[in-house]
Design an enzyme around this catalytic site. Sequence first.
Site, PDB file in Angstrom:
ATOM      1  N   ASP A   1       0.854  -1.178   0.000  1.00  0.00           N
ATOM      2  CA  ASP A   1       0.000   0.000   0.000  1.00  0.00           C
ATOM      3  C   ASP A   1       0.900   1.241   0.000  1.00  0.00           C
ATOM      4  O   ASP A   1       1.776   1.381   0.853  1.00  0.00           O
ATOM      5  CB  ASP A   1      -0.879  -0.026   1.253  1.00  0.00           C
ATOM      6  CG  ASP A   1      -1.610   1.281   1.459  1.00  0.00           C
ATOM      7  OD1 ASP A   1      -2.427   1.642   0.594  1.00  0.00           O
ATOM      8  OD2 ASP A   1      -1.343   1.951   2.476  1.00  0.00           O
TER       9      ASP A   1
ATOM     10  N   ASP B   1       0.164   7.973  -9.429  1.00  0.00           N
ATOM     11  CA  ASP B   1      -0.364   7.286 -10.618  1.00  0.00           C
ATOM     12  C   ASP B   1      -1.367   6.251 -10.121  1.00  0.00           C
ATOM     13  O   ASP B   1      -1.188   5.055 -10.272  1.00  0.00           O
ATOM     14  CB  ASP B   1       0.778   6.628 -11.395  1.00  0.00           C
ATOM     15  CG  ASP B   1       0.314   6.041 -12.728  1.00  0.00           C
ATOM     16  OD1 ASP B   1      -0.809   6.374 -13.160  1.00  0.00           O
ATOM     17  OD2 ASP B   1       1.059   5.249 -13.324  1.00  0.00           O
TER      18      ASP B   1
END
Length: 266
Positions: A96, A114
């Site tokens: 994460d 992104d």
Amino acid sequence: MQVLVIDGKMQSAEVDEFIYHECLIHPALLCHPNPQNVFIMGGGEGSAAREALKHKSIEKVVMCDIDQEVVDFCRRHLTVNQEAFSNKKLDLVINDAKAEIEKRNEKFDVIVGDLADPVEGGPCYQLYTKSFYEQILKPKLNDNGIFVTQAGPAGVFTHKEVFSSIYNTIKQVFKYVVAYSAHVPSFADTWGWVMASDQPFCFNAEEIDRRVDERIDGELLLLNGAAFLSSATLNKAVSQSLMNETHVYTEDNARFLHGHGVANKN
């Protein structure tokens, strides 16, 4: 033609992904005086890393994507990115992005978002919040560091969905914020990005062109100085919405794009 679809949403198409990824990566790296290390949040397909690695000054690109399956699939099937995936300067991490950036001790010249769009039930919306930008991301930027993120659809009819909110949220955290957009045919819309820093952006078309020539290995297909300045000139409807936007992303008050998200998986 290869197309990458995740959770029912188009992520990128081979024929025009260069538009999205050049706009995501090069303005920030070209505006930075000497970018040496980059942290990419998401970016599992490898295209953002591919573009960052074109810059001669880059010593390290950390690409942190949460989805091992997506990364493995793209590494196998997206031939255009195979060189980037095998580049020694690439540090590929499956985690994460919020947790990864929080635990790292080093700081970065450029941090790139992104990420998937903020969709309800999806995992990404917390990475668009003011608290994340302020407390976790910004402290990991070097003094003249730049943050840039994809910011969703930016068309005349779609820019109020999330683009204006993301812009306004980032404006609460950084002194200098630039929103820009470009048409991406496979998304069937104009797309938006937001770039931010605590140092002013000093650029003109000639200087950007000079930096492209000096700093980048290989050809850019879309961006030059004039194209970037044009992309940062938003039409009246969009620029007024950005100026008048009051919504700020928080954990309890997010805006979402209409989409599937992981909660709707059968």
